[in-house]
Design a protein around this motif. Structure first.
Motif, PDB file in Angstrom:
ATOM      1  N   ASP A  55       0.835  -1.188   0.000  1.00 38.84           N
ATOM      2  CA  ASP A  55       0.000   0.000   0.000  1.00 38.84           C
ATOM      3  C   ASP A  55       0.878   1.248   0.000  1.00 38.84           C
ATOM      4  OD1 ASP A  55      -3.031   0.809   0.576  1.00 38.84           O
ATOM      5  OD2 ASP A  55      -1.718   2.192   1.667  1.00 38.84           O
ATOM      6  N   TYR A 254      -4.916  -5.506  -6.219  1.00 38.98           N
ATOM      7  CA  TYR A 254      -4.452  -4.138  -5.976  1.00 38.98           C
ATOM      8  C   TYR A 254      -3.381  -3.745  -6.994  1.00 38.98           C
ATOM      9  CZ  TYR A 254      -6.968  -2.918  -1.698  1.00 38.98           C
ATOM     10  OH  TYR A 254      -7.956  -2.569  -0.795  1.00 38.98           O
ATOM     11  N   VAL A 265      -4.914   3.828  -5.608  1.00 37.39           N
ATOM     12  CA  VAL A 265      -4.515   3.090  -4.407  1.00 37.39           C
ATOM     13  C   VAL A 265      -4.057   4.050  -3.310  1.00 37.39           C
ATOM     14  CG1 VAL A 265      -3.962   0.992  -5.672  1.00 37.39           C
ATOM     15  CG2 VAL A 265      -2.173   2.710  -5.319  1.00 37.39           C
ATOM     16  N   ASP A 271     -12.140  -0.110  -3.814  1.00 39.96           N
ATOM     17  CA  ASP A 271     -11.574  -1.432  -3.540  1.00 39.96           C
ATOM     18  C   ASP A 271     -11.261  -2.075  -4.883  1.00 39.96           C
ATOM     19  OD1 ASP A 271     -13.817  -3.678  -4.193  1.00 39.96           O
ATOM     20  OD2 ASP A 271     -14.789  -1.849  -3.466  1.00 39.96           O
ATOM     21  N   PRO A 272     -10.406  -3.113  -4.903  1.00 36.59           N
ATOM     22  CA  PRO A 272      -9.982  -3.632  -6.207  1.00 36.59           C
ATOM     23  C   PRO A 272     -11.018  -4.482  -6.918  1.00 36.59           C
ATOM     24  CG  PRO A 272      -8.913  -4.852  -4.450  1.00 36.59           C
ATOM     25  CD  PRO A 272      -9.637  -3.704  -3.798  1.00 36.59           C
ATOM     26  N   ASP A 326     -12.895  -4.036   1.544  1.00 33.08           N
ATOM     27  CA  ASP A 326     -12.436  -4.651   0.301  1.00 33.08           C
ATOM     28  C   ASP A 326     -12.591  -6.168   0.311  1.00 33.08           C
ATOM     29  OD1 ASP A 326     -10.477  -5.177   2.171  1.00 33.08           O
ATOM     30  OD2 ASP A 326      -8.833  -4.249   1.056  1.00 33.08           O
TER      31      ASP A 326
END
Length: 442
Positions: A55, A254, A265, A271-272, A326
């Motif tokens: 992240d 991600y 991100v 969210d992915p 997520d």
């Protein structure tokens, strides 16, 4: 140091629930080094199917001394602190979740003299020969929200008496806000929420530290009759495998979300999606309006619905907050009275989370959703935090309903419980299935 070093069978129980020999000179780890060009995807050009993802908020000190294998997910506000005498390595399909802290060595340990204690003549991990510190994390190790690992430490290593099982079933799970400090955890082990394994101890394959327990001697680690460890079971293993599957999917998706748009991100964002447990890409909403704010200081992700406006939420919330819808979703969050630093919301797949109005969240609070079967044959119940609840610093709520006006004391954990309105849980207390399990010992 910024943060305090802190650190059931059913799956809930696991979530609650050595002598290391290091070479005289710390070996440089091999693998992907998360240098600037390898952030957030490591290696930068890796296909999504094998990539490791960090992240954008994760902090890395001296990345040249950090090695990340493939399929690793590093979550929001995690910190990896290494140096040339204290490298960090993390194996395939492991994950480092929100606000995890990994220190290659405690300050000053790299030059420490050899030590010993009186427990059967064991030397501590800093033992003879000025052994250089570091942290080695093996394959398929789960470092859940708020975990801390302090080197020299090894997690997920082959046992002295039990060789690694090539067929699997060898994961290690460190639950919420648990700690490994100068210890060795063999494969197929675990530490419950707010549990701890202290210097010089080796947790042998097949054992789990119970929630809140502080294991400081080898005898405590080896003898379940002493009340600090239990044997691992099939439910634990199944739960671990599901967590690994989810987090390897996060590493992949991600990475794809980032490659679609690097700003995706950061901050308040999507969210992915594109996983079996969460199909769609969703945005958080504030007072009914979806919003994307990549520059926001905190990470708010996915189907997260706050009753507050964005401006008000920003004014009452601290820093390093990770509210991640997520996996499980949706999250419904009422008006926030105050939200301290390092707060984490998350939920298991197919689980949601509801928080009421005028809730006070202290620093390092974890609220985690997970389905609860209250009546056989009926749908699972969400995790619910009622109105006017106070969650004091470092408290944990998982798979529970917290009645209106309740207070959960500092460093307490509530799991699988329905607490009546006005309940007061004292500080450093472990509540499981509605009854007191014990105290947090450290």
């Amino acid at each position: 140091m910024r943060r305090t070093l802190v650190a059931s069978g059913a799956a809930s129980a696991l979530l609650l629930t050595g002598l290391v020999s290091l070479s005289a000179t710390a070996a440089e780890p091999e693998g992907c080094h998360p240098t600037k060009e390898n952030r957030p995807v490591c290696q930068a050009g890796s296909p999504a199917e094998t990539a490791t993802f960090l992240d954008a908020t994760a902090k890395v000190k001296e990345p040249e001394h950090i090695s990340l294998a493939e399929h690793v997910y590093v979550g929001p506000f995690a910190e990896l602190v290494a140096d040339d005498d204290a490298p960090i390595s993390i194996g395939d399909e492991s994950n480092v979740q929100d606000n995890v802290l990994i220190l290659g060595a405690r300050d000053g340990d790299s030059d420490s003299d050899s030590d010993s204690d009186d427990d059967g003549g064991r030397e501590t991990v800093r033992g003879e020969g000025h052994a250089e510190p570091g942290v080695e994390i093996g394959d398929r190790v789960i470092l859940a929200h708020g975990v801390s690992v302090i080197g020299p430490a090894q997690i997920g290593v082959e046992g002295n008496d039990i060789p690694a099982d090539p067929a699997g079933d060898q994961e290690v799970f460190l639950s919420f806000s648990s700690q490994v400090d100068g210890a060795v955890l063999e494969r197929n082990t675990g530490v419950g929420a707010l549990g701890r394994v202290g210097p010089g101890v080796r947790l042998r394959s097949g054992f789990i530290v119970l929630p809140g327990k502080n294991v400081t001697t080898q005898t405590e680690a080896d003898d379940p009759a002493l009340g600090k460890v239990r044997l691992i079971n099939e439910a634990d293993v199944a739960f671990n495998e599901a967590v690994i599957e989810v987090n390897t999917a996060f590493a992949r998706e991600y990475t794809r979300l980032y490659r679609d748009n690097p700003s995706n991100v950061r901050g308040v964002n999507f969210d992915p999606g594109h996983t079996e447990f969460n199909h769609d890409r969703d945005l958080p909403s504030f007072a009914g309006q979806e919003k994307r704010v990549p520059g926001f200081r905190n990470r708010l992700i996915g189907d997260l619905n706050l009753i507050d406006t964005f401006s008000r939420f920003s004014s009452v919330s601290g820093a390093r907050i990770s509210l991640r819808a997520d996996e499980g979703e949706p999250f419904g969050v009422g008006s926030v009275d105050r939200m301290g630093d390092d707060v984490i919301f998350h939920a298991l797949e197919e689980a949601d989370l509801v928080a009421g109005d005028r809730v006070q969240y202290g620093d390092k609070v974890v609220v985690h959703g997970g389905g609860r079967v209250v009546v056989a044959g009926e749908p699972e119940e969400p995790t619910v935090v009622g109105d006017d609840v106070v969650l004091e610093d470092e408290s944990i709520v998982f798979r529970s309903t917290i009645g209106n006006g309740s207070v959960i004391g500092q460093r307490s954990v509530v799991v699988g419980s329905d607490l009546a309105p006005g309940t007061e849980v004292p500080p450093r207390t472990v509540i499981i299935n509605g009854v007191k399990f014990g105290d947090v010992e450290w």
